[in-house]
Design a protein around this motif. Structure first.
Motif, short mmCIF file in Angstrom:
data_model
loop_
_atom_site.label_atom_id
_atom_site.label_comp_id
_atom_site.label_asym_id
_atom_site.label_seq_id
_atom_site.Cartn_x
_atom_site.Cartn_y
_atom_site.Cartn_z
N LEU A 46 0.84 -1.19 0.00
CA LEU A 46 0.00 0.00 0.00
C LEU A 46 0.88 1.24 0.00
O LEU A 46 2.00 1.22 0.51
CB LEU A 46 -0.88 0.04 1.25
CG LEU A 46 -1.72 -1.19 1.59
CD1 LEU A 46 -2.41 -1.00 2.93
CD2 LEU A 46 -2.72 -1.46 0.49
N VAL A 47 0.34 2.31 -0.56
CA VAL A 47 0.95 3.62 -0.43
C VAL A 47 -0.03 4.47 0.36
O VAL A 47 -1.19 4.61 -0.03
CB VAL A 47 1.28 4.26 -1.79
CG1 VAL A 47 1.93 5.62 -1.58
CG2 VAL A 47 2.17 3.36 -2.63
N LEU A 48 0.45 4.99 1.48
CA LEU A 48 -0.35 5.85 2.33
C LEU A 48 -0.07 7.30 1.91
O LEU A 48 1.09 7.71 1.86
CB LEU A 48 0.05 5.69 3.80
CG LEU A 48 0.26 4.27 4.33
CD1 LEU A 48 0.66 4.32 5.81
CD2 LEU A 48 -0.95 3.40 4.10
N GLY A 49 -1.11 8.03 1.59
CA GLY A 49 -0.95 9.42 1.19
C GLY A 49 -1.66 10.35 2.15
O GLY A 49 -2.71 9.99 2.70
N PHE A 102 -8.85 2.99 1.46
CA PHE A 102 -9.17 3.73 2.69
C PHE A 102 -9.09 5.22 2.41
O PHE A 102 -8.23 5.67 1.66
CB PHE A 102 -8.16 3.35 3.78
CG PHE A 102 -8.30 4.13 5.05
CD1 PHE A 102 -9.15 3.70 6.06
CD2 PHE A 102 -7.60 5.32 5.24
CE1 PHE A 102 -9.29 4.43 7.23
CE2 PHE A 102 -7.73 6.05 6.41
CZ PHE A 102 -8.58 5.60 7.40
N ARG A 103 -10.01 5.96 3.02
CA ARG A 103 -9.93 7.42 3.06
C ARG A 103 -10.22 7.85 4.49
O ARG A 103 -11.03 7.22 5.18
CB ARG A 103 -10.93 8.09 2.13
CG ARG A 103 -10.55 8.05 0.68
CD ARG A 103 -11.47 8.94 -0.17
NE ARG A 103 -11.06 8.91 -1.55
CZ ARG A 103 -11.56 8.08 -2.47
NH1 ARG A 103 -12.51 7.22 -2.15
NH2 ARG A 103 -11.12 8.13 -3.71
N GLY A 104 -9.59 8.93 4.91
CA GLY A 104 -9.83 9.42 6.26
C GLY A 104 -9.56 10.90 6.36
O GLY A 104 -9.05 11.53 5.43
N ARG A 105 -9.93 11.42 7.50
CA ARG A 105 -9.73 12.84 7.80
C ARG A 105 -9.49 12.96 9.29
O ARG A 105 -10.11 12.26 10.09
CB ARG A 105 -10.97 13.64 7.40
CG ARG A 105 -10.83 15.12 7.58
CD ARG A 105 -12.17 15.84 7.35
NE ARG A 105 -13.12 15.55 8.40
CZ ARG A 105 -13.10 16.10 9.63
NH1 ARG A 105 -12.16 16.97 9.95
NH2 ARG A 105 -14.01 15.79 10.53
N SER A 106 -8.60 13.84 9.66
CA SER A 106 -8.35 14.13 11.07
C SER A 106 -8.36 15.63 11.28
O SER A 106 -7.91 16.39 10.42
CB SER A 106 -6.98 13.59 11.52
OG SER A 106 -6.91 12.20 11.41
N GLU A 107 -8.87 16.03 12.43
CA GLU A 107 -8.76 17.42 12.86
C GLU A 107 -7.88 17.42 14.10
O GLU A 107 -8.09 16.66 15.04
CB GLU A 107 -10.11 18.02 13.18
CG GLU A 107 -9.99 19.48 13.60
CD GLU A 107 -11.33 20.14 13.84
OE1 GLU A 107 -11.46 20.80 14.90
OE2 GLU A 107 -12.23 20.00 12.99
N GLN A 126 -5.46 9.11 2.10
CA GLN A 126 -5.92 8.16 1.10
C GLN A 126 -4.89 7.05 1.03
O GLN A 126 -3.70 7.32 0.88
CB GLN A 126 -6.08 8.83 -0.26
CG GLN A 126 -6.58 7.92 -1.35
CD GLN A 126 -6.63 8.63 -2.71
OE1 GLN A 126 -6.21 9.79 -2.84
NE2 GLN A 126 -7.12 7.94 -3.71
N PHE A 127 -5.34 5.81 1.15
CA PHE A 127 -4.45 4.65 1.05
C PHE A 127 -4.80 3.89 -0.21
O PHE A 127 -5.97 3.56 -0.43
CB PHE A 127 -4.60 3.72 2.26
CG PHE A 127 -4.28 4.32 3.59
CD1 PHE A 127 -3.76 5.60 3.75
CD2 PHE A 127 -4.49 3.57 4.74
CE1 PHE A 127 -3.46 6.13 5.00
CE2 PHE A 127 -4.20 4.09 6.00
CZ PHE A 127 -3.69 5.36 6.13
N ILE A 128 -3.78 3.62 -1.02
CA ILE A 128 -3.99 2.95 -2.31
C ILE A 128 -3.20 1.65 -2.34
O ILE A 128 -2.02 1.62 -1.99
CB ILE A 128 -3.57 3.86 -3.48
CG1 ILE A 128 -4.44 5.13 -3.49
CG2 ILE A 128 -3.67 3.12 -4.81
CD1 ILE A 128 -4.05 6.14 -4.57
N ARG A 129 -3.86 0.58 -2.80
CA ARG A 129 -3.20 -0.71 -3.02
C ARG A 129 -2.47 -0.62 -4.36
O ARG A 129 -3.06 -0.28 -5.37
CB ARG A 129 -4.24 -1.84 -3.03
CG ARG A 129 -3.65 -3.21 -3.12
CD ARG A 129 -4.68 -4.33 -2.95
NE ARG A 129 -5.95 -4.01 -3.57
CZ ARG A 129 -7.14 -4.11 -2.94
NH1 ARG A 129 -7.23 -4.51 -1.70
NH2 ARG A 129 -8.25 -3.80 -3.58
#
Length: 149
Positions: A83-86, A113-118, A102-105
């Protein structure tokens, strides 16, 4: 190679990972908590690349702590997959910072996977919310990527 992947936004900060045996759970896929660790890993790598690693946080007496996560598991990942984690910084003000992931295989180019953090800035010694020091504002604001989604 990561530049050729279908990123949601331009020029992500990336980190390569391989799904290892310790990542796998009873369902034979990557356990949810591993994704949370990967969020932290790629966020710290990006922050350090901007000149704000743990040593700088300590020296400045301030740090960014998570206020909220949004996690979207789109596809399972399995043992041995690469995976590449972006990640990107997508918003900032005097107190808070928003980061998207965004994580891409790599085998098939699928976003898994997609995510967001504050994050909120705190005074490390007192544990209280404080304005970001100028060094934070400069580094983080200079790395902002407009939210294209």
């Amino acid at each position: 190679m990561s530049a050729d992947l279908p990123w949601d936004r331009p020029q992500p900060h990336t980190l390569d990972v391989v799904v290892s045996p310790e990542h796998i759970d009873l369902m034979r896929h990557t356990n949810n908590v591993v994704y949370l660790q990967w969020l932290e890993d790629v966020a710290w790598a990006h922050s350090a690349a901007l000149g704000l690693g743990p040593a700088q946080y300590e020296a400045l007496g301030h740090g960014m702590v998570v206020r909220q996560h949004e996690l979207n598991y789109l596809q399972a990942t399995r043992l041995g997959e690469r995976l590449v984690l972006g990640t990107w910084l997508t918003g900032a003000d005097k107190l808070t910072l928003q980061r998207h992931y965004q994580f891409i295989r790599t085998d098939d180019g699928q976003t898994v996977f997609r995510g967001r953090s504050e994050f909120v800035c705190v005074d490390i010694a007192q544990g209280r919310v404080r304005r970001m020091p100028p060094e934070f504002v400069q580094a983080y604001s200079g790395a902002l990527v407009l939210d294209a989604r």
